[in-house]
Design an enzyme around this catalytic site. Structure first.
Site, PDB file in Angstrom:
ATOM      1  N   SER A 144       0.775  -1.155   0.071  1.00 17.18           N
ATOM      2  CA  SER A 144      -0.075  -0.038   0.020  1.00 17.18           C
ATOM      3  C   SER A 144       0.945   1.378   0.155  1.00 17.18           C
ATOM      4  CB  SER A 144      -0.944   0.068   1.318  1.00 17.18           C
ATOM      5  OG  SER A 144      -1.557   1.264   1.355  1.00 17.18           O
ATOM      6  N   TYR A 157      -1.885  -0.026  11.175  1.00 20.89           N
ATOM      7  CA  TYR A 157      -2.058  -0.131   9.671  1.00 20.89           C
ATOM      8  C   TYR A 157      -1.005   0.464   9.019  1.00 20.89           C
ATOM      9  CZ  TYR A 157      -3.429  -0.420   4.854  1.00 20.89           C
ATOM     10  OH  TYR A 157      -3.804  -0.564   3.481  1.00 20.89           O
TER      11      TYR A 157
END
Length: 300
Positions: A144, A157
């Site tokens: 990501s 995260y």
């Protein structure tokens, strides 16, 4: 894993690709692309009943919980036995644990890392002996943009994606000499149901960081629907899977392509100012801290 078994492949057999997290989004789209491209495609998810359409399209579907060691070993052992090994692994399964650093319980940090880091690492360790024995293999990780830049209310995260980036770059350096390629695909905003898999954040709404939580929710609701399409994101994963000379990193979407170089070049204070411009509550003057009690004999 048995190296000798992994080297015994049928002549002319189509390459075997194992894909995790295929119940929706990018994983599902990659599985469909792979089977149409001629791969022997093994599509997996925790709930295999969600994969009926992929099975109808020609995928081999299996239950796989990337956080469970027995589940991981069972699937890889079956593919070793049935096909002689796994030629390519696509680590796609993952989710985002969002919440204030101070308030996210440690068990949620643990679950985040079990899913986003330790699961992909464990699967890579299981397929690597066979890849080395055959002298070729490919490991593609859906990481990501969050593995390169940090926003508030996402420490757990972001930390997991930063860790995945470092782990797989380390692997990339180690296994090139064996003919094994490693790539990281870095999507920015993608128009998927990713936000639907974010654990409940209502518990943080009334805390000290409730304003930040609300602002992040608004940003996500505004930006994700305008992100790259699932089809485009899956095409980038397939490029990483099939490039004759694969790169280490593949950004996905305009935001990733712009922000990745910017994050490396812009000074920290300027980056912080840009982030604050999107989160008004971060610009407020904090409340005056309560002074600690003075010890006996100490001067103020």
């Amino acid at each position: 894993m048995n190296d000798t078994r992994g080297s015994a492949r049928r002549a002319g057999a189509s390459p075997v690709v194992l894909i995790t997290g295929c119940s929706s989004g990018i994983g599902r789209a990659v599985a469909l692309r792979a089977v149409r491209a001629g791969f022997t495609t093994v599509a997996t998810a925790r709930r295999p009943e969600t994969l009926a359409d992929l099975e109808a399209a020609g995928c081999l579907v299996r239950a796989l919980d990337v956080t469970d060691d027995e589940s991981r070993r069972k699937v890889v052992a079956e593919l070793e036995e049935r096909f002689g090994g796994v030629d390519a692994l696509v680590n796609n399964a993952g989710y985002g644990e969002l919440g204030p650093f101070e308030e996210v319980p440690l068990d949620r940090w643990d679950r985040q890392f079990q899913t986003n880091v330790f699961g992909p690492v464990a699967l890579a360790q299981l397929v690597l002996p066979g890849m080395r024995a055959r002298g070729h293999g490919r490991i593609v990780n859906v990481s990501s943009l969050a593995g390169k830049i940090v926003l508030p209310v996402g420490a757990a995260y972001h930390a997991s994606k930063f860790a995945l980036e470092a782990a797989m770059e380390g692997l990339w350096l180690e296994v090139q000499r064996f003919g094994v390629d490693v790539s990281l695909v870095l999507p920015g905003a993608v128009n998927t149901k990713w936000a639907a898999n974010v654990p409940e954040q209502q518990e943080y709404a009334s805390g000290a960081y409730g304003d930040l939580v609300a602002e992040l929710a608004r940003e996500m609701a505004k930006r994700l629907p305008r992100g790259a399409s699932v089809e485009y994101a899956s095409s980038v994963v397939m490029r990483a899977l099939t490039d004759p000379r694969p790169r280490l990193r593949y950004p996905v979407g305009l935001d990733a392509k712009l922000l990745l170089p910017v994050s490396r070049l812009v000074p920290g204070r300027l980056w912080s100012a840009w982030v604050r411009s999107h989160f008004p509550s971060m610009r407020r003057t904090p409340a005056r801290a309560v002074e600690p009690p003075v010890r006996d004999g100490a001067r103020r």
